[in-house]
Write an enzyme that holds these catalytic residues in place. Structure first.
Site, short mmCIF file in Angstrom:
data_model
loop_
_atom_site.label_atom_id
_atom_site.label_comp_id
_atom_site.label_asym_id
_atom_site.label_seq_id
_atom_site.Cartn_x
_atom_site.Cartn_y
_atom_site.Cartn_z
N ARG A 70 13.26 -6.22 -3.14
CA ARG A 70 14.55 -6.32 -3.82
C ARG A 70 14.90 -7.75 -4.20
O ARG A 70 14.49 -8.69 -3.52
CB ARG A 70 15.67 -5.81 -2.89
CG ARG A 70 15.72 -4.33 -2.77
CD ARG A 70 17.03 -3.91 -2.15
NE ARG A 70 17.13 -4.19 -0.73
CZ ARG A 70 18.26 -4.12 -0.06
NH1 ARG A 70 19.39 -3.80 -0.66
NH2 ARG A 70 18.28 -4.35 1.25
N ARG A 110 17.68 -0.49 -2.82
CA ARG A 110 16.29 -0.13 -2.54
C ARG A 110 15.81 0.93 -3.52
O ARG A 110 14.65 0.96 -3.92
CB ARG A 110 16.15 0.36 -1.10
CG ARG A 110 16.41 -0.74 -0.06
CD ARG A 110 16.28 -0.22 1.36
NE ARG A 110 16.49 -1.26 2.36
CZ ARG A 110 17.67 -1.56 2.89
NH1 ARG A 110 18.76 -0.92 2.51
NH2 ARG A 110 17.76 -2.51 3.81
N ASN A 133 9.64 0.03 -0.14
CA ASN A 133 10.91 0.70 -0.46
C ASN A 133 10.87 1.40 -1.81
O ASN A 133 10.10 0.98 -2.68
CB ASN A 133 12.04 -0.35 -0.49
CG ASN A 133 12.60 -0.60 0.89
OD1 ASN A 133 12.82 0.35 1.64
ND2 ASN A 133 12.84 -1.86 1.22
N GLY A 156 1.55 -9.57 0.74
CA GLY A 156 2.68 -10.45 0.43
C GLY A 156 3.37 -10.90 1.71
O GLY A 156 2.75 -11.01 2.77
N HIS A 177 16.83 4.70 5.28
CA HIS A 177 16.84 3.23 5.24
C HIS A 177 17.62 2.78 4.01
O HIS A 177 17.07 2.38 3.00
CB HIS A 177 15.40 2.72 5.18
CG HIS A 177 15.27 1.25 5.35
ND1 HIS A 177 15.92 0.55 6.33
CD2 HIS A 177 14.55 0.33 4.65
CE1 HIS A 177 15.60 -0.73 6.22
NE2 HIS A 177 14.79 -0.90 5.21
N GLY A 206 3.32 -7.97 4.42
CA GLY A 206 1.96 -7.61 4.82
C GLY A 206 1.28 -8.72 5.61
O GLY A 206 0.70 -8.49 6.68
N GLY A 214 -1.20 -4.74 0.43
CA GLY A 214 -0.06 -5.57 0.05
C GLY A 214 -0.03 -6.74 1.02
O GLY A 214 0.46 -6.61 2.14
N ARG A 263 18.30 -5.12 14.23
CA ARG A 263 19.37 -5.93 13.63
C ARG A 263 20.66 -5.74 14.42
O ARG A 263 21.34 -6.71 14.77
CB ARG A 263 19.57 -5.52 12.16
CG ARG A 263 18.45 -6.05 11.29
CD ARG A 263 18.62 -5.73 9.82
NE ARG A 263 17.62 -6.50 9.07
CZ ARG A 263 17.00 -6.07 7.97
NH1 ARG A 263 17.28 -4.88 7.45
NH2 ARG A 263 16.11 -6.84 7.36
N ASN A 279 7.36 1.18 -7.63
CA ASN A 279 6.65 1.28 -6.36
C ASN A 279 5.97 2.63 -6.16
O ASN A 279 4.96 2.72 -5.45
CB ASN A 279 7.60 0.95 -5.21
CG ASN A 279 7.88 -0.54 -5.14
OD1 ASN A 279 7.25 -1.32 -5.86
ND2 ASN A 279 8.82 -0.94 -4.29
O1 TXD Z 1 11.62 -2.26 6.66
C1 TXD Z 1 11.10 -2.02 5.63
N1 TXD Z 1 10.66 -0.81 5.36
C2 TXD Z 1 10.88 -3.11 4.65
C3 TXD Z 1 10.38 -2.82 3.36
C4 TXD Z 1 11.13 -4.44 5.00
C5 TXD Z 1 10.65 -5.45 4.23
C6 TXD Z 1 10.03 -5.25 2.94
N2 TXD Z 1 10.08 -3.90 2.53
C7 TXD Z 1 9.46 -3.51 1.27
O2 TXD Z 1 8.07 -3.80 1.32
C8 TXD Z 1 9.97 -4.25 0.07
O3 TXD Z 1 11.18 -3.68 -0.41
C9 TXD Z 1 8.83 -4.06 -0.89
O4 TXD Z 1 8.92 -2.78 -1.50
C10 TXD Z 1 7.59 -4.12 0.02
C11 TXD Z 1 6.91 -5.46 0.02
O5 TXD Z 1 7.83 -6.46 0.33
P1 TXD Z 1 7.38 -8.00 0.45
O6 TXD Z 1 8.59 -8.77 0.80
O7 TXD Z 1 6.19 -8.11 1.30
O8 TXD Z 1 7.01 -8.29 -1.08
P2 TXD Z 1 5.95 -9.33 -1.67
O9 TXD Z 1 5.91 -10.57 -0.86
O10 TXD Z 1 6.21 -9.39 -3.12
O11 TXD Z 1 4.54 -8.58 -1.44
C12 TXD Z 1 4.16 -7.44 -2.11
C13 TXD Z 1 2.70 -7.55 -2.39
C14 TXD Z 1 2.34 -8.65 -3.39
O12 TXD Z 1 1.44 -9.57 -2.81
C15 TXD Z 1 1.71 -7.91 -4.56
O13 TXD Z 1 0.66 -8.64 -5.19
C16 TXD Z 1 1.18 -6.68 -3.85
O14 TXD Z 1 2.21 -6.32 -2.95
N3 TXD Z 1 0.85 -5.57 -4.72
C17 TXD Z 1 -0.23 -4.80 -4.55
N4 TXD Z 1 -1.18 -4.82 -3.60
C18 TXD Z 1 -2.16 -3.92 -3.71
N5 TXD Z 1 -2.21 -2.98 -4.68
C19 TXD Z 1 -1.27 -2.93 -5.63
N6 TXD Z 1 -1.33 -2.01 -6.60
C20 TXD Z 1 -0.21 -3.87 -5.59
N7 TXD Z 1 0.86 -4.11 -6.36
C21 TXD Z 1 1.52 -5.16 -5.81
#
Ligand code: TXD
Length: 311
Positions: A81, A87, A119, A10, A174, A13, A8, A150, A94
């Site tokens: 979200r 969440r 999440n 995004g 969380h 990541g 991931g 925080r 997810n």
């Molecule tokens: O503290 C915590 N635990 C968190 C959790 C704090 C911040 C974000 N948190 C959670 O992480 C959030 O609720 C999401 O469930 C994830 C990812 O959050 P992010 O803000 O990074 O989301 P993005 O920017 O949309 O990135 C998610 C990426 C995106 O690039 C997708 O293309 C990719 O995940 N994605 C995948 N990658 C690989 N394999 C698969 N199957 C896949 N599906 C989506």
């Protein structure tokens, strides 16, 4: 050199990769389903290394084979979200993504330690442990360092004292039922209650509980990522450097705090084997009641997961 793979690439990541590269802890691999995106981000980051003077190799891929031989796998793949969502609303989408990521990465890195961020956090960590069939030492969820940070940041804003002097402990799931332990929190050893009026403290606790939602409402298109990914980097460093660092993390409960067969945010000692020890606090009645409420809410999401997937 150690190797960390991040599934991931995004916001969370890629920002985790950024913090990790700054720490020069490991070579990094970014994996994502979007074609070209992890490759592009990693190439860009690689080109920053000469400027910051870190010898870290950063690569991107759309295939899990690139994660071969990782010491740590970080899972941040999945949907974040949007305003109005909890969440738990992310559960079914997810679960599929995280379940597959756990199974596929394990094939290439049978000894890896997992740090899950996706999440609903506690339940996605539970899913990872069950899907991959891993011992509990090797699966952690990131939430507590962030929730505590925080609270620390808000206390620093209110008091003007350095963030380094501020120790706050937020345990539990969380979610909005998280458990800020004000009695255990302090500024350079002095209880928070002696620094702040009851009203101020209560306002800080309330803002902490909704800390993630406040950012979601401001950003509108996604959720927080700087602080969550910094927390994740701290966990990876504690593991790879075998620091025996005690920090709040989501860990698999086997009787601790009276909880069983679930992930929950508790103080965990992190070292090279992952979870080395779970530290048990003594609670008063109010704290215990908050803790129980949060545990019931996490249990409910675990049960919802079990109806969706076979573990
Ligand atoms: O503290 C915590 N635990 C968190 C959790 C704090 C911040 C974000 N948190 C959670 O992480 C959030 O609720 C999401 O469930 C994830 C990812 O959050 P992010 O803000 O990074 O989301 P993005 O920017 O949309 O990135 C998610 C990426 C995106 O690039 C997708 O293309 C990719 O995940 N994605 C995948 N990658 C690989 N394999 C698969 N199957 C896949 N599906 C989506």
């Amino acid at each position: 050199m150690n190797k960390i793979s991040i599934v991931g690439a995004g916001m969370t990541g890629a920002t985790a990769a950024h913090w990790l590269a700054e720490r020069e802890l490991a070579d990094l691999v970014l994996v994502d389903i979007v074609e070209g995106m992890p490759q592009g981000k990693s190439l860009d980051m690689l080109q920053a290394m000469p400027i910051i003077g870190k010898d870290v190799r950063v690569t991107g891929a759309n295939e899990y084979a690139a994660t071969e031989g990782s010491d740590i796998i970080i899972i941040t793949a999945g949907l974040p979200r949007k305003p109005g969502m909890s969440r738990d609303d992310l559960l079914s989408a997810n679960a599929e993504i995280v379940g597959r990521a756990a199974e596929e990465t394990l094939k290439h890195s049978p000894d890896a330690i997992y740090i899950v961020l996706t999440n609903p956090l506690d339940t996605m960590a539970y899913l990872t442990l069950k899907k991959a069939g891993l011992p509990r030492q090797r699966v952690l969820g990131q939430a507590g360092i962030l929730d505590s940070a925080r609270m620390r940041a808000f206390v620093a804003l209110e008091t003007g004292v350095s963030v380094e002097n501020i120790n706050c402990y937020v345990l539990g799931g969380h979610g909005d039922e998280m458990v800020p332990l004000t009695r255990h929190s302090n500024i350079a050893g002095i209880p928070l209650k002696e620094y702040l009026t009851a009203d101020k403290l209560e306002a800080i606790v309330a803002r902490t509980r909704k800390g993630g939602g406040e950012i979601v409402n401001l950003l509108k298109t996604g959720s927080a990522y700087y602080a969550p990914s910094a927390a994740c980097a701290q966990m990876a460093e504690a593991i790879l450097k075998n620091k025996h660092l005690i920090v709040p993390c989501a860990a698999y409960m086997q009787g601790e705090y009276g909880l069983d067969d679930m992930f929950f945010g508790v103080p965990v000692m992190l070292g090279r084997d992952g979870v080395e020890r779970i530290v048990e606090y003594k609670f008063d009645d109010d704290e215990q009641a908050m803790f129980d409420k949060s545990a019931a809410s996490v249990k409910e999401t675990h049960e919802a997961l079990k109806k969706l997937v076979t573990l």
